[in-house]
Structures are given as C-alpha cells and as structure tokens.
Write a protein that holds these residues in place. Sequence first.
Motif, short mmCIF file in Angstrom:
data_model
loop_
_atom_site.label_atom_id
_atom_site.label_comp_id
_atom_site.label_asym_id
_atom_site.label_seq_id
_atom_site.Cartn_x
_atom_site.Cartn_y
_atom_site.Cartn_z
N LEU A 144 9.21 -4.49 -5.54
CA LEU A 144 9.07 -5.59 -6.50
C LEU A 144 9.55 -5.16 -7.88
N PRO A 145 9.96 -6.10 -8.71
CA PRO A 145 10.52 -5.76 -10.03
C PRO A 145 9.46 -5.48 -11.10
N TRP A 146 8.30 -5.06 -10.69
CA TRP A 146 7.26 -4.66 -11.64
C TRP A 146 6.49 -3.49 -11.03
N SER A 147 5.76 -2.80 -11.89
CA SER A 147 4.98 -1.65 -11.47
C SER A 147 3.50 -2.00 -11.53
N SER A 148 2.71 -1.15 -10.89
CA SER A 148 1.25 -1.29 -10.99
C SER A 148 0.83 -0.86 -12.40
N PRO A 149 -0.41 -1.15 -12.79
CA PRO A 149 -0.87 -0.74 -14.13
C PRO A 149 -0.74 0.76 -14.39
N ASP A 150 -0.81 1.56 -13.33
CA ASP A 150 -0.66 3.01 -13.52
C ASP A 150 0.78 3.49 -13.30
N GLY A 151 1.74 2.55 -13.26
CA GLY A 151 3.15 2.90 -13.21
C GLY A 151 3.73 3.14 -11.83
N LYS A 152 2.95 2.91 -10.80
CA LYS A 152 3.45 3.13 -9.43
C LYS A 152 4.23 1.90 -8.96
N PRO A 153 5.22 2.11 -8.07
CA PRO A 153 5.98 0.97 -7.57
C PRO A 153 5.11 0.04 -6.73
N CYS A 154 5.44 -1.25 -6.77
CA CYS A 154 4.75 -2.26 -5.97
C CYS A 154 5.70 -2.76 -4.89
N TYR A 155 5.16 -2.98 -3.70
CA TYR A 155 5.96 -3.44 -2.57
C TYR A 155 5.35 -4.71 -1.99
N LEU A 156 6.20 -5.47 -1.32
CA LEU A 156 5.77 -6.69 -0.66
C LEU A 156 6.29 -6.69 0.76
N ALA A 157 5.41 -6.99 1.70
CA ALA A 157 5.82 -7.15 3.09
C ALA A 157 5.93 -8.65 3.37
N GLY A 158 6.89 -9.02 4.16
CA GLY A 158 7.04 -10.42 4.51
C GLY A 158 8.48 -10.78 4.78
N ASP A 159 8.70 -12.06 4.99
CA ASP A 159 10.04 -12.53 5.34
C ASP A 159 10.89 -12.91 4.13
N GLY A 160 10.34 -12.80 2.93
CA GLY A 160 11.10 -13.10 1.73
C GLY A 160 11.09 -14.56 1.33
N ASN A 161 10.24 -15.36 1.94
CA ASN A 161 10.22 -16.79 1.65
C ASN A 161 8.95 -17.25 0.95
N GLY A 162 8.05 -16.36 0.64
CA GLY A 162 6.77 -16.74 0.06
C GLY A 162 6.80 -16.85 -1.46
N TYR A 163 5.66 -17.20 -2.01
CA TYR A 163 5.52 -17.39 -3.45
C TYR A 163 5.85 -16.12 -4.22
N VAL A 164 5.31 -14.98 -3.79
CA VAL A 164 5.54 -13.73 -4.51
C VAL A 164 7.01 -13.33 -4.45
N SER A 165 7.67 -13.58 -3.34
CA SER A 165 9.11 -13.30 -3.24
C SER A 165 9.90 -14.15 -4.22
N ARG A 166 9.55 -15.42 -4.32
CA ARG A 166 10.25 -16.30 -5.28
C ARG A 166 9.96 -15.88 -6.72
N LEU A 167 8.73 -15.47 -6.99
CA LEU A 167 8.38 -14.97 -8.31
C LEU A 167 9.19 -13.70 -8.63
N ALA A 168 9.30 -12.81 -7.66
CA ALA A 168 10.07 -11.58 -7.85
C ALA A 168 11.54 -11.90 -8.08
N ASP A 169 12.09 -12.86 -7.34
CA ASP A 169 13.48 -13.28 -7.54
C ASP A 169 13.69 -13.78 -8.96
N SER A 170 12.77 -14.61 -9.45
CA SER A 170 12.87 -15.15 -10.81
C SER A 170 12.78 -14.04 -11.85
N MET A 171 11.89 -13.10 -11.61
CA MET A 171 11.73 -12.00 -12.56
C MET A 171 12.98 -11.12 -12.57
N GLU A 172 13.58 -10.88 -11.42
CA GLU A 172 14.82 -10.10 -11.36
C GLU A 172 15.93 -10.78 -12.16
#
Length: 122
Positions: A11-39
Amino acid sequence: MINPVDSLRLLPWSSPDGKPCYLAGDGNGYVSRLADSMEVAQLSLAAELIEEARPILIRRTWAFDELHGLASELTAALVEVHRVAESRGARLPVPDDDESDGDIAPGHGDGGEPRLSADTFE
C-alpha cells in the motif's frame, strides 16, 4: 490455487511505526480504490515538485534554506514514488521467456518522458 502471500499489495502508506502495509484481495475493494487514489495523488505531487525544481536548479543561485527545503520535499516524494513503483511492479504479470522487449528504446518504454541526462542542469 493462488497463494495469498503472492497476491499481497504493497500500500502507498506506512504503519505509524514506519513499517510497510499490505493488502490481500482481488484489487476491487474499498481499500484498493483508496490506495489507487492515493498513488495518483502521490505521483501528481512528485510531478509538480519536478516542475518546481527545474527552474530553481537551472538558476544556480539559491539560498541554502531554499535548496534544503526542495531537497527534503523531493526526497519525500521520491520515497512515495518508489513505493508506488514497487507496488505496481510486484503486481505486473511475469512475462514468458519467449517475450522480448528489445524493441523499446531506453527511457521510452514506460510511456513517460525520456529520462533526464546528467548534463540537463549544466
């Protein structure tokens, strides 16, 4: 069956402690669309910073604070763009061995502008 670990999206953001965040799924959900917009927003900001940097660097007369601020902003944008590139690159299909990209000119295969040479700012 697809291994869920193989389909994780960086994902295009990090956790509060700076670690990478990941998303599992087919890429069609709300968080995927949010990540696309943020990118898109991150890439747009980087493009704006490049346009700001060019005249400053070409001018060759800058105050330390001006150059330091620009370097800080460009570094932050580069970190974000690098994360976007990693994420998108990891989601690209793996080409077959018989496919070749030898007909693409260097710096022109990504659909963007040609890369800047080292003498651009000289």
